[in-house]
Design an enzyme around this catalytic site. Structure first.
Site, mmCIF file in Angstrom:
data_model
loop_
_atom_site.group_PDB
_atom_site.id
_atom_site.type_symbol
_atom_site.label_atom_id
_atom_site.label_comp_id
_atom_site.label_asym_id
_atom_site.label_seq_id
_atom_site.Cartn_x
_atom_site.Cartn_y
_atom_site.Cartn_z
ATOM 1 N N HIS A 102 0.720 -1.153 -0.138
ATOM 2 C CA HIS A 102 -0.009 0.029 0.093
ATOM 3 C C HIS A 102 0.937 1.132 -0.047
ATOM 4 O O HIS A 102 2.265 1.209 -0.118
ATOM 5 C CB HIS A 102 -0.897 0.052 1.218
ATOM 6 C CG HIS A 102 -0.450 0.104 2.435
ATOM 7 N ND1 HIS A 102 0.290 -1.067 3.002
ATOM 8 C CD2 HIS A 102 -0.651 1.031 3.544
ATOM 9 C CE1 HIS A 102 0.861 -0.739 4.397
ATOM 10 N NE2 HIS A 102 0.134 0.634 4.500
ATOM 11 N N HIS B 46 1.342 3.967 2.097
ATOM 12 C CA HIS B 46 2.141 4.758 3.012
ATOM 13 C C HIS B 46 3.482 4.926 3.002
ATOM 14 O O HIS B 46 4.089 3.940 2.533
ATOM 15 C CB HIS B 46 1.633 4.093 4.549
ATOM 16 C CG HIS B 46 0.152 4.262 4.630
ATOM 17 N ND1 HIS B 46 -0.680 3.490 5.554
ATOM 18 C CD2 HIS B 46 -0.879 5.149 4.183
ATOM 19 C CE1 HIS B 46 -1.800 3.828 5.710
ATOM 20 N NE2 HIS B 46 -2.050 4.903 5.070
ATOM 21 N N ASP C 270 5.880 4.442 5.261
ATOM 22 C CA ASP C 270 6.932 3.478 5.771
ATOM 23 C C ASP C 270 6.714 2.224 4.742
ATOM 24 O O ASP C 270 7.228 1.338 5.301
ATOM 25 C CB ASP C 270 6.340 3.061 7.161
ATOM 26 C CG ASP C 270 4.864 2.641 7.525
ATOM 27 O OD1 ASP C 270 3.880 3.098 6.718
ATOM 28 O OD2 ASP C 270 4.680 1.925 8.190
ATOM 29 N N HIS C 271 6.025 2.176 3.666
ATOM 30 C CA HIS C 271 6.357 1.028 2.872
ATOM 31 C C HIS C 271 6.764 1.243 1.472
ATOM 32 O O HIS C 271 6.793 0.337 0.584
ATOM 33 C CB HIS C 271 4.729 0.495 2.678
ATOM 34 C CG HIS C 271 4.127 0.044 4.160
ATOM 35 N ND1 HIS C 271 4.046 -1.230 4.386
ATOM 36 C CD2 HIS C 271 3.621 0.683 5.232
ATOM 37 C CE1 HIS C 271 3.554 -1.303 5.848
ATOM 38 N NE2 HIS C 271 3.298 -0.108 6.321
ATOM 39 N N ASP D 273 0.000 -4.193 5.925
ATOM 40 C CA ASP D 273 -0.666 -3.690 7.239
ATOM 41 C C ASP D 273 -2.104 -4.247 7.361
ATOM 42 O O ASP D 273 -2.828 -3.699 8.112
ATOM 43 C CB ASP D 273 -0.519 -2.288 7.031
ATOM 44 C CG ASP D 273 0.965 -1.586 7.588
ATOM 45 O OD1 ASP D 273 1.658 -2.413 7.727
ATOM 46 O OD2 ASP D 273 0.869 -0.451 7.739
ATOM 47 N N HIS E 8 4.942 -5.027 10.347
ATOM 48 C CA HIS E 8 5.446 -4.310 11.565
ATOM 49 C C HIS E 8 5.599 -5.604 12.545
ATOM 50 O O HIS E 8 4.977 -6.333 12.654
ATOM 51 C CB HIS E 8 4.192 -3.475 11.940
ATOM 52 C CG HIS E 8 4.191 -2.388 11.005
ATOM 53 N ND1 HIS E 8 4.891 -1.164 11.386
ATOM 54 C CD2 HIS E 8 3.401 -1.907 10.046
ATOM 55 C CE1 HIS E 8 4.530 -0.235 10.320
ATOM 56 N NE2 HIS E 8 3.638 -0.820 9.727
HETATM 57 FE FE FE Z 1 2.879 0.491 8.067
HETATM 58 ZN ZN ZN Z 2 0.065 1.428 6.728
#
Ligand code: FE
Ligand code: ZN
Length: 256
Positions: free
Chosen positions: A57, A59, A61-62, A134, A172
């Site tokens: 996805h 975001h 942090d990805h 996530d 995560h």
């Molecule tokens: Fe994340």
């Molecule tokens: Zn996310």
């Protein structure tokens, strides 16, 4: 026999970037590169060249490492066509059910709206492996930023229906805090108690709690168990449809 080597690269506070390497063809991928530098360092150490990025996805942090890795290696970036505008450098847009050949194996996209509307999970049937981003965490699930509880429950139900031996890699390391919440819901669940003990031991040594397996998650993860009588009883929601039970679990976790 699995033909892929899978490494976990811990980055930021609690993210994992997954590095995939096909021993026979040399094909090399990362799933959800939050950052480029740690990936470049490990590639250099191994002498591997990146061929693909798979994003679950959009975001940061990805996807934060997407453009730098692509500029350095010419790798192809794979992700949800629905998120073409917000996945940096997307080359290969996928829809639910599409498959991408990677080395000698295939990754199948499973659309799992809920955390975000465009979220994809990647299932590798020959490798008995799932990258769940996530959407599904060990003993937990992602927050509902864009989708509804009913959408997320439907998404999780599709993942739960995959073969139990499937190895689960999520994005995560949230397992320990998820475990604390899960125990408040099902204190008498022995599969959960066993997983909690294992997680404590792994984290005490600074080791990842992943991969898990889908069979273990179905037995222990409350968010996959919203259709189980034990969970309904625990929440006092005997007559509520599973999606409503799931919604209540998610609400409680948000304020836990
Ligand atoms: Fe994340
Ligand atoms: Zn996310």
């Amino acid at each position: 026999m699995p033909r892929l080597d899978i490494d976990l690269i811990p980055v930021l506070r609690d993210n994992y970037i997954h590095l995939l390497h096909d021993r026979e063809t040399g094909a090399t991928a990362v799933v959800d590169p939050a950052l480029a530098e740690p990936v470049e360092a490990l590639l250099a150490q191994r002498g591997w060249t990146l061929t693909h990025i798979f994003n679950t996805h959009h975001h940061d942090d990805h996807t934060g490492g997407n453009l730098r890795l692509k500029a350095a290696t010419g790798c192809r970036i794979v992700g949800a066509g629905a998120d073409a505008q917000r996945l940096p450098g997307l080359d290969i847009p996928l829809e639910d059910g599409d498959a991408v050949v990677f080395g000698g194996t295939t990754l199948q996209a499973i659309a799992t709206p809920g955390h975000t509307l465009g979220h994809l999970c990647y299932w590798l049937p020959e490798e008995q492996t799932l990258f769940s981003g996530d959407t599904l965490f060990s003993l937990g699930c992602g927050r509902l930023f864009e989708g509804s509880a009913a959408q997320m429950w439907a998404s999780l139900s599709r993942l739960a229906a995959l073969p139990g031996a499937t190895r689960l890699y999520c994005a995560h390391e949230y397992t320990q805090s998820n475990a604390a919440f899960a125990r408040t819901i099902e204190p008498g669940n022995t599969a959960l108690a066993e997983r909690c003990a294992e997680v404590e031991a792994l984290r005490a040594q600074g080791l990842p709690t992943l991969p898990s397996t889908l069979a273990r998650e179905v037995a222990a993860n409350p968010f996959l168990r919203a259709d189980q009588p034990a969970i309904r009883r625990a929440l006092g929601l005997d007559q509520t449809p599973a999606a409503g039970v799931f919604a209540e679990l998610r609400r409680r976790k948000d304020v836990f």
